[in-house]
Design a protein around this motif. Structure first.
Motif, PDB file in Angstrom:
ATOM      1  N   ARG A 248      33.908  51.966  36.254  1.00  0.00           N
ATOM      2  CA  ARG A 248      33.950  50.644  35.634  1.00  0.00           C
ATOM      3  C   ARG A 248      34.777  50.699  34.348  1.00  0.00           C
ATOM      4  NH1 ARG A 248      29.690  48.103  32.208  1.00  0.00           N
ATOM      5  NH2 ARG A 248      30.220  45.898  32.005  1.00  0.00           N
TER       6      ARG A 248
ATOM      7  N   ILE B 108      42.338  49.263  32.869  1.00  0.00           N
ATOM      8  CA  ILE B 108      43.558  48.904  33.585  1.00  0.00           C
ATOM      9  C   ILE B 108      43.726  47.396  33.664  1.00  0.00           C
ATOM     10  CG2 ILE B 108      44.726  48.990  35.830  1.00  0.00           C
ATOM     11  CD1 ILE B 108      43.400  51.739  36.242  1.00  0.00           C
ATOM     12  N   TRP B 109      42.644  46.696  33.955  1.00  0.00           N
ATOM     13  CA  TRP B 109      42.714  45.254  34.161  1.00  0.00           C
ATOM     14  C   TRP B 109      42.131  44.477  32.978  1.00  0.00           C
ATOM     15  CZ3 TRP B 109      45.902  43.924  37.790  1.00  0.00           C
ATOM     16  CH2 TRP B 109      46.068  44.749  38.918  1.00  0.00           C
ATOM     17  N   GLY B 110      42.114  45.098  31.812  1.00  0.00           N
ATOM     18  CA  GLY B 110      41.519  44.450  30.653  1.00  0.00           C
ATOM     19  C   GLY B 110      42.191  43.127  30.314  1.00  0.00           C
ATOM     20  N   ASN B 111      41.392  42.154  29.928  1.00  0.00           N
ATOM     21  CA  ASN B 111      41.877  40.812  29.623  1.00  0.00           C
ATOM     22  C   ASN B 111      42.481  40.763  28.218  1.00  0.00           C
ATOM     23  OD1 ASN B 111      40.757  37.925  28.334  1.00  0.00           O
ATOM     24  ND2 ASN B 111      41.842  37.753  30.270  1.00  0.00           N
TER      25      ASN B 111
ATOM     26  N   VAL C 126      36.593  41.795  29.609  1.00  0.00           N
ATOM     27  CA  VAL C 126      36.521  40.806  30.686  1.00  0.00           C
ATOM     28  C   VAL C 126      37.100  39.484  30.184  1.00  0.00           C
ATOM     29  CG1 VAL C 126      34.491  41.864  31.735  1.00  0.00           C
ATOM     30  CG2 VAL C 126      34.191  40.106  29.989  1.00  0.00           C
TER      31      VAL C 126
ATOM     32  N   TYR D  91      47.033  33.883  35.117  1.00  0.00           N
ATOM     33  CA  TYR D  91      46.643  35.283  35.332  1.00  0.00           C
ATOM     34  C   TYR D  91      46.581  36.075  34.022  1.00  0.00           C
ATOM     35  CZ  TYR D  91      47.634  34.170  40.195  1.00  0.00           C
ATOM     36  OH  TYR D  91      47.628  33.589  41.432  1.00  0.00           O
ATOM     37  N   VAL D  92      47.510  35.792  33.106  1.00  0.00           N
ATOM     38  CA  VAL D  92      47.570  36.561  31.862  1.00  0.00           C
ATOM     39  C   VAL D  92      46.455  36.155  30.905  1.00  0.00           C
ATOM     40  CG1 VAL D  92      48.966  37.056  29.816  1.00  0.00           C
ATOM     41  CG2 VAL D  92      50.038  36.990  32.067  1.00  0.00           C
TER      42      VAL D  92
ATOM     43  N   LYS E 228      52.015  31.983  35.483  1.00  0.00           N
ATOM     44  CA  LYS E 228      51.819  33.284  34.844  1.00  0.00           C
ATOM     45  C   LYS E 228      50.602  33.267  33.927  1.00  0.00           C
ATOM     46  CE  LYS E 228      54.110  36.796  32.035  1.00  0.00           C
ATOM     47  NZ  LYS E 228      55.358  37.224  31.338  1.00  0.00           N
TER      48      LYS E 228
ATOM     49  N   HIS F 222      43.820  33.757  31.597  1.00  0.00           N
ATOM     50  CA  HIS F 222      42.543  33.591  32.296  1.00  0.00           C
ATOM     51  C   HIS F 222      41.525  32.845  31.425  1.00  0.00           C
ATOM     52  CE1 HIS F 222      40.316  35.310  35.939  1.00  0.00           C
ATOM     53  NE2 HIS F 222      39.534  34.394  35.416  1.00  0.00           N
TER      54      HIS F 222
ATOM     55  N   LEU G  32      38.377  50.607  35.356  1.00  0.00           N
ATOM     56  CA  LEU G  32      38.706  49.253  35.818  1.00  0.00           C
ATOM     57  C   LEU G  32      38.964  48.323  34.637  1.00  0.00           C
ATOM     58  CD1 LEU G  32      38.814  47.286  38.305  1.00  0.00           C
ATOM     59  CD2 LEU G  32      36.430  46.773  37.794  1.00  0.00           C
ATOM     60  N   ARG G  33      38.082  48.370  33.641  1.00  0.00           N
ATOM     61  CA  ARG G  33      38.235  47.523  32.456  1.00  0.00           C
ATOM     62  C   ARG G  33      39.504  47.901  31.680  1.00  0.00           C
ATOM     63  NH1 ARG G  33      34.829  44.772  34.577  1.00  0.00           N
ATOM     64  NH2 ARG G  33      32.762  44.231  33.749  1.00  0.00           N
TER      65      ARG G  33
END
Length: 329
Positions: free
Chosen positions: A183, A189-192, A319, A17-18, A14, A20, A186-187
């Motif tokens: 973009r 929704i999938w922000g780190n 990112v 992915y969480v 996990k 990274h 995208l950032r």
């Protein structure tokens, strides 16, 4: 009837992915435990000749009342905003779309103290919210006192820096300027997570390093206590989820080693049992931001400025931090 602990194998999978990051959980745990010892030593040096406990108790005695709690939060926001502008730490918009409000009732189970809710990525004009959870009127006096000691004047400063200025609010506002809009989405929704939480942790130390509140010793000790909390979060997350840490061991770590009030520790233990990998974001992210800044400084030795680094890094959006380091080259 099941075991809430995730287990080592699932935790590793996990966290890849969480978080990274480029560290394993063992490496992260070892670093957090070493830094916790170093932070405790620095606090002891600053507090001398008093003990750290005595120094923190004096700081904790300077707190609001339940009636003035929200007003003090708004004052800390104004102070932090003025300092960011004065020191030119980054460019702020001329106006503000941030409102300080009571945490919505249905969110108070998660946000026991406060939190931040960003403006929507595609409609930033709708505004952002810095949530503060009111102290319940039916609490017994000992719970009220514990909460106010933990979130004393300097504790509220740390919370405001982290959640709002120049922490989550500023990071989110920069993220909502990213073009093209695809973009930006995208950032969002999938922000780190370590980028987001790490920035807020990084700003707490950075504001103190830059002399916020006239290099106040009380603020510095409060900041270091917050760094201890982030280090302990990581230790709790990994040891509870993968190494069989008991509830009592967790409470001892928070109360006796990182100087947290029991009220704070009990709430954190529940959070640690209900989540996994998220509590490790703060420490992993803070280290990642410092690494990125140090590498950027080395590459721009002749013309480095915090303002340039902050704006370049925030302009990339959330990112993974190893990727941020590469993007800034």
């Amino acid at each position: 009837t099941g075991d809430w602990r995730l287990g080592k194998d699932n935790y590793e999978r996990k966290c890849r992915y969480v978080l990274h990051t480029d560290r394993t959980s063992e490496q992260l745990l070892a670093a957090a435990e070493a830094d916790l010892a170093a932070t405790r030593a620095e606090m002891a040096r600053l507090a001398a000749p008093r003990s750290v406990e005595v120094a923190l108790a004096e700081i904790a005695s300077q707190h609001a009342t339940p009636a003035t709690y929200m007003d003090e939060v708004r004052e800390t926001l104004a102070e932090a905003t003025a300092f960011v502008r004065q020191k030119k730490l980054l460019t702020l918009a001329s106006g503000s779309n941030l409102a300080v409000i009571d945490t919505p009732v249905f969110m108070r189970g998660i946000y026991g103290v406060g939190g931040f809710n960003p403006a929507p990525a595609l409609e930033p004009q709708l505004g952002a919210f810095y949530w503060m959870t009111p102290i319940p009127a039916d609490w017994p006096q000992d719970r009220i006192d514990s909460k106010l000691r933990e979130y004393n004047r300097f504790g509220l400063q740390q919370l405001t820096i982290h959640e709002a200025m120049p922490g989550h609010y500023v990071q989110a506002e920069y993220a909502n300027r990213i073009e093209p809009r695809t973009r930006r989405v995208l950032r969002a929704i999938w922000g780190n997570g370590p980028y987001v939480e790490g920035w807020a942790v990084y700003t707490q130390r950075m504001m103190s390093d830059e002399g916020y509140l006239d290099n106040s010793l009380a603020l510095r000790l409060s900041m270091l206590k917050q760094m201890l909390r982030g280090q302990a979060n990581t230790i709790l997350d990994i040891r509870l989820q993968t190494m069989g840490m008991s509830e009592q061991q967790a409470l001892d770590l928070m109360i006796n080693q990182t100087y947290q009030e029991r009220e704070e520790a009990v709430e954190k233990l529940q959070r640690a049992q209900l989540s996994s990998c998220q509590l490790a974001m703060y420490y992993a992210g803070g280290k990642g931001w410092i690494d990125a800044r140090d590498h950027f400084r080395q590459r721009h030795a002749a013309d480095f400025s915090l303002k340039n680094f902050h704006e370049r890094a925030l302009g990339e959006g959330a990112v993974p931090l190893p990727a941020l380091d590469k993007l800034l080259r």
